[in-house]
Design a protein around this motif. Structure first.
Motif, PDB file in Angstrom:
ATOM      1  N   GLY A 180      -3.681   7.664  -0.394  1.00  0.00           N
ATOM      2  CA  GLY A 180      -4.206   6.500  -1.087  1.00  0.00           C
ATOM      3  C   GLY A 180      -5.643   6.306  -0.647  1.00  0.00           C
ATOM      4  N   ILE A 181      -6.308   5.349  -1.286  1.00  0.00           N
ATOM      5  CA  ILE A 181      -7.721   5.105  -0.974  1.00  0.00           C
ATOM      6  C   ILE A 181      -7.873   3.701  -0.405  1.00  0.00           C
ATOM      7  CG2 ILE A 181     -10.094   5.072  -1.841  1.00  0.00           C
ATOM      8  CD1 ILE A 181      -8.733   7.798  -2.154  1.00  0.00           C
ATOM      9  N   ARG A 194       0.824  -1.212   0.000  1.00  0.00           N
ATOM     10  CA  ARG A 194       0.000   0.000   0.000  1.00  0.00           C
ATOM     11  C   ARG A 194       0.857   1.260   0.000  1.00  0.00           C
ATOM     12  NH1 ARG A 194      -5.106  -1.766   3.903  1.00  0.00           N
ATOM     13  NH2 ARG A 194      -6.066  -3.113   2.331  1.00  0.00           N
ATOM     14  N   GLU A 236      -6.047  -2.728  -2.653  1.00  0.00           N
ATOM     15  CA  GLU A 236      -6.798  -3.978  -2.706  1.00  0.00           C
ATOM     16  C   GLU A 236      -7.316  -4.277  -1.300  1.00  0.00           C
ATOM     17  OE1 GLU A 236      -7.486  -6.150  -5.265  1.00  0.00           O
ATOM     18  OE2 GLU A 236      -6.661  -4.593  -6.580  1.00  0.00           O
ATOM     19  N   THR A 292      -9.939   7.923   2.095  1.00  0.00           N
ATOM     20  CA  THR A 292      -8.637   8.553   1.902  1.00  0.00           C
ATOM     21  C   THR A 292      -7.791   8.461   3.168  1.00  0.00           C
ATOM     22  OG1 THR A 292      -9.597  10.090   0.307  1.00  0.00           O
ATOM     23  CG2 THR A 292      -7.466  10.690   1.253  1.00  0.00           C
ATOM     24  N   GLY A 300       1.206   6.100 -10.651  1.00  0.00           N
ATOM     25  CA  GLY A 300      -0.068   5.759 -11.277  1.00  0.00           C
ATOM     26  C   GLY A 300      -1.222   6.574 -10.729  1.00  0.00           C
ATOM     27  N   PRO A 301      -2.246   6.773 -11.549  1.00  0.00           N
ATOM     28  CA  PRO A 301      -3.395   7.564 -11.107  1.00  0.00           C
ATOM     29  C   PRO A 301      -4.304   6.795 -10.140  1.00  0.00           C
ATOM     30  CG  PRO A 301      -3.774   6.713 -13.310  1.00  0.00           C
ATOM     31  CD  PRO A 301      -2.365   6.325 -12.933  1.00  0.00           C
ATOM     32  N   ASP A 302      -4.238   5.450 -10.173  1.00  0.00           N
ATOM     33  CA  ASP A 302      -5.108   4.634  -9.323  1.00  0.00           C
ATOM     34  C   ASP A 302      -4.419   4.390  -7.984  1.00  0.00           C
ATOM     35  OD1 ASP A 302      -6.987   2.952  -8.243  1.00  0.00           O
ATOM     36  OD2 ASP A 302      -6.531   1.267  -9.564  1.00  0.00           O
ATOM     37  N   LYS A 303      -4.901   5.029  -6.957  1.00  0.00           N
ATOM     38  CA  LYS A 303      -4.304   4.921  -5.619  1.00  0.00           C
ATOM     39  C   LYS A 303      -5.180   4.084  -4.680  1.00  0.00           C
ATOM     40  CE  LYS A 303      -0.954   7.879  -6.516  1.00  0.00           C
ATOM     41  NZ  LYS A 303       0.457   7.626  -6.423  1.00  0.00           N
ATOM     42  N   VAL A 304      -6.034   3.243  -5.268  1.00  0.00           N
ATOM     43  CA  VAL A 304      -6.961   2.434  -4.479  1.00  0.00           C
ATOM     44  C   VAL A 304      -6.270   1.145  -4.044  1.00  0.00           C
ATOM     45  CG1 VAL A 304      -9.185   1.238  -4.476  1.00  0.00           C
ATOM     46  CG2 VAL A 304      -8.925   3.394  -5.726  1.00  0.00           C
ATOM     47  N   ILE A 360       1.786   1.893  -3.517  1.00  0.00           N
ATOM     48  CA  ILE A 360       0.653   2.461  -4.258  1.00  0.00           C
ATOM     49  C   ILE A 360       0.596   3.962  -4.019  1.00  0.00           C
ATOM     50  CG2 ILE A 360      -1.879   2.576  -4.367  1.00  0.00           C
ATOM     51  CD1 ILE A 360      -1.848  -0.517  -3.873  1.00  0.00           C
TER      52      ILE A 360
END
Length: 178
Positions: A122-123, A60, A74, A129, A68-72, A63
């Motif tokens: 990150g998400i 995490r 898993e 957030t 990258g734009p995706d900070k979600v 991440i």
């Protein structure tokens, strides 16, 4: 206390040593007993910590720090240890945890994180957030919580043996459902 990486790392470094010192070489009753239905033994907790080293904290962090734009993140499987630890001994788990933790801390140290990095976000799939500082703080608290959990599970093995003392021993009066 405000989060500072140089204050967090020493706690994270000690966790494998604390757990090895506490658990290595003990009779099985100390290692495999739990607090009842749907609770974890010390063996289960070590497996859970291993899974976190593989899939949570540094994954995490990467991440959050990534381009990258995706900070979600898993979702984390809080029960993966039950399958992952099958057929392994406590010694194998302790060694695996120590190896993974040492590698993750070397990676963390290599990042040379700035205060700006610690504010990156990150998400989390449930919590929303979160900042890198919050994630790393949670890592420290997670370790300390599981050290406490292991101690509590072990202490409760003698709950019926201490006679009238439980009223003075709060560790014996905590319920995992609280």
């Amino acid at each position: 206390m405000n989060f500072e990486i140089n204050k967090a790392i020493p706690v994270l470094e000690r966790t494998p040593l604390v757990l090895r010192s506490l658990l290595q070489g003990l009779p099985e009753e100390w290692i495999y007993e739990n607090e009842g239905k749907d609770t974890w033994s010390p063996f289960d907790v070590i497996g859970h910590l291993i899974h976190g080293e593989k899939t949570d904290w540094m994954v995490r962090s990467e991440i959050i720090l990534g381009d990258g734009p995706d900070k979600v993140f898993e979702p984390f499987d809080r029960f993966a240890q039950f399958e992952d630890s099958k057929g392994k001994t406590l010694e194998v788990l302790l060694t695996e945890f120590e190896t993974l933790r040492n590698g993750n801390l070397e990676l963390l140290k290599s990042k040379q994180l700035s205060s700006e990095d610690l504010n990156l976000e990150g998400i989390h799939p449930e919590l929303g957030t979160v900042t890198l500082a919050q994630l790393l703080s949670a890592w420290v608290v997670h370790d300390l919580g599981h050290i406490t959990q292991i101690s509590r599970v072990m202490a409760k093995q003698y709950k019926n043996e201490v006679g009238p003392w439980p009223k003075y021993m709060t560790i014996l009066n905590y319920s995992p459902s609280e």
